[in-house]
Design an enzyme around this catalytic site. Structure first.
Site, short mmCIF file in Angstrom:
data_model
loop_
_atom_site.label_atom_id
_atom_site.label_comp_id
_atom_site.label_asym_id
_atom_site.label_seq_id
_atom_site.Cartn_x
_atom_site.Cartn_y
_atom_site.Cartn_z
CB THR A 404 -50.28 23.95 58.60
OG1 THR A 404 -51.03 24.73 57.91
CG2 THR A 404 -48.95 24.39 58.30
CB THR A 422 -50.37 24.16 54.86
OG1 THR A 422 -51.49 24.27 55.02
CG2 THR A 422 -49.88 25.04 53.48
CD GLU A 424 -56.92 26.88 54.49
OE1 GLU A 424 -57.06 28.00 55.29
OE2 GLU A 424 -58.02 26.26 54.69
CB SER A 470 -50.38 33.20 58.72
OG SER A 470 -51.28 34.01 58.68
N GLY A 490 -50.95 26.28 62.56
CA GLY A 490 -51.79 26.92 63.37
C GLY A 490 -52.83 27.99 62.58
#
Length: 583
Positions: A404, A422, A424, A470, A490
């Site tokens: 990301t 991102t 992933e 997230s 992260g």
């Protein structure tokens, strides 16, 4: 003009590569500092505008736009177009993004959801084998099965339509030039290709680009991507429709369906994709409002819960070296992650108690669990207030591994943008589309299991659904104006990285570069991860004595932060190769 490379970048280039372990060693760990508050260079300061992004070429492209009087949205388009070329393992046209935008004219904070969607033909059993058991993670990742409908190109266009001031076509000039004339391969990209070459070899087109003549790309060699340049020329001329219809879209679909493990993405999915405006989720902390992306992201809710649980504790008096402070932060994170696993998913498909999860009364009640002297022996989800009939969900079982990137921008008019972007996992699905970009593996952010002992899981796969994320692009507001623009890559540790940085700046008085460089300590599910090679290791014994299981490991964030006050202050994460530029 002020430009700052991360303070350890030069030394980092002299260090050997480390193993990836899927997420941690995609960059060199920073030098250890003196005490927990790491010694670092001063933040970049400027009077007018600031851009912080994960690659110098991308930051320079954004700076060129801001210098011409462009808005934060204009600069983001230029930055993202370059990032998709120079760090293709992290983000790009084949992925998705979440954007948080402060409009200085209206005073409003708006969020745009450019998350990938599950194809219409996807079913809840997408990642179950013939025996009904979940596939191995990388068995699911590599190939077409994991690819969701990309959202980044349409998000770029939508942000420009709302807030752009410069000509759309002009925003792609730098990226097209780098694609067609070539750019130097960075150490980080070379290291990542070397570590992942077995998976990159799974697709002929991917191997041809990243492993020319069977060898991984080398630092410093010139890499050209004329196909990417042609894709950008088409988007610049025709808008995002050029990506979602016609030859480019057909190439994406053919790549997914023609993979060794074919996926179910279709032209109908491409043509039906939409970016969604969603209400920002804002949680109070120390007299400010911490605003970010709500579901399908778990970012703002979980960051907001962590901070809300800590509101009643005097972290400032404890300081960053205090084991007690980190006990509170660690267990607050565990409590928040327990709620995240139970309740958070795409709110278009499942009811999410968004307001209840960050309700101050609920968090105050949950915070009573932190009143002891030792680590919590057991953590369970709470019972947040619902504004509708509560449903019984099982805890999620999905993995979320990064790759990301994050972009923070403040323009001359005072507009602020925080965008996390991102594909992933590093290199996504390992499928390289004919248009010169990698395709995401975002569908593996869904829970592979649909139920647990007969109870449905909120984050299961469903047609058209957006997987939980997230990503935590954040703008901290005070007195109606932004004071901090922050975010990071992260995986699920993004939440801890962002929360830590806000605490370091607001409670411990660190400037943004100090806050970014502060060693990471992250506790999501019980094990306390401490950043290897930093002074965080000194807390291993005290935290163990407090009852935590401790693991010392690489923790590679990519925080890019701007503090807004009388001047702008920018910070770039020393763990990657980013740059803050201001003027």
């Amino acid at each position: 003009m002020r430009i700052a490379l991360p303070p350890t970048l030069t030394l980092a280039f002299l260090l050997p590569a480390t193993a990836l372990a899927q997420e941690a060693a995609d960059a060199v760990a920073p030098e250890a500092g003196t005490g927990l508050a790491v010694e670092t260079s001063a933040p970049v300061t400027s009077e007018t505008w600031m851009v912080a992004a994960a690659n110098p070429l991308a930051s320079e492209a954004g700076a060129a736009v801001l210098r011409r009087g462009g808005s934060a949205a204009d600069a983001m388009v230029a930055v993202q177009a370059v990032l998709g070329l120079v760090e293709p393992q992290s983000s790009g046209l084949g992925g998705g993004a979440f954007l948080v935008y402060y409009d200085a004219e209206t005073g409003e904070v708006t969020t745009l959801d450019g998350r990938e969607t599950a194809p219409i033909a996807a079913t809840p059993k997408l990642f179950l084998d013939d025996a009904g058991e979940p596939m191995g993670f990388f068995d699911a990742v590599v190939g077409g099965l994991s690819v969701g409908t990309p959202g980044t190109p349409m998000l770029m266009e939508e942000a420009h339509r709302r807030w752009g001031t410069l000509n759309w076509r002009s925003l792609f000039t730098d990226a097209i030039g780098h694609a067609e004339e070539g750019f130097p391969v960075s150490l980080r990209l070379s290291m990542l290709v070397t570590e992942d070459q077995e998976r990159l070899s799974s697709s002929e087109a991917t191997a041809a680009y990243f492993l020319p003549n069977g060898q991984p790309l080398q630092k410093g060699e010139t890499l050209r991507n004329p196909a990417y340049g042609a894709t950008l020329r088409a988007i610049a001329a025709e808008g995002a429709d050029a990506f979602y219809e016609g030859e480019i879209a057909e190439g994406v679909v053919a790549t997914v369906r023609g993979a060794a493990q074919p996926g179910v993405l279709s032209m109908d999915d491409m043509e039906a994709y939409t970016v969604k405006e969603r209400a920002a989720v804002c949680a109070p902390y120390r007299g400010a409002e911490v605003c970010g992306m709500g579901p399908p992201s778990s970012g703002a809710l979980t960051v907001g819960q962590i901070l809300g649980l800590l509101e009643g504790f005097d972290l400032a008096a404890m300081g960053p070296d205090s084991p007690e402070a980190w006990r509170l932060i660690g267990d607050a994170s565990r409590l928040a992650f327990a709620d995240r696993g139970r309740y958070m998913a795409d709110s278009d498909f499942v009811p999410v108690p968004t307001a209840g999860l960050v309700d101050p009364a609920y968090l105050a009640e949950r915070a009573e669990l932190l009143a002891g002297d030792m680590a919590l022996t057991e953590v369970e989800p709470g019972n947040p207030p619902f504004d509708h009939a509560a449903l019984h969900w099982a805890d999620d079982q999905s993995l979320e591994l990064p790759s990301t990137s994050h972009i923070s921008i403040v323009d001359a008019a005072g507009n602020a943008l925080s965008m996390t972007t991102t594909i992933e996992n590093g290199f996504g699905s390992r499928l390289f589309a004919p248009g010169g970009f990698l395709l995401n593996n975002e569908l593996t952010d869904f829970s592979f299991r649909t139920h647990d002992e007969g109870v449905p899981i909120a984050n299961r796969v469903e047609p058209g659904k957006r997987p939980r994320s997230s990503m935590s692009p954040t703008i901290v507001m005070q007195d109606g104006e932004p004071v901090l623009v922050v975010g990071s890559p992260g995986g699920s540790r993004i939440i801890g990285y962002v929360a830590k940085t806000i605490i370091a700046h607001m409670d411990w008085g660190m400037d943004v570069q100090q806050a970014v460089a502060l060693p990471h300590l992250v506790n999501r599910f019980g094990t306390y991860d401490l950043e290897a090679g930093t002074s965080a290791e000194a807390l291993a014994e005290p935290l163990t004595e407090l009852g935590f299981e401790v693991n010392v490991r690489d923790l590679t964030s990519g925080l890019h932060v701007i503090a807004v006050g009388e001047t702008l202050e920018g910070g770039a994460d020393p763990r990657r190769e980013g740059m803050a530029i201001g003027e």
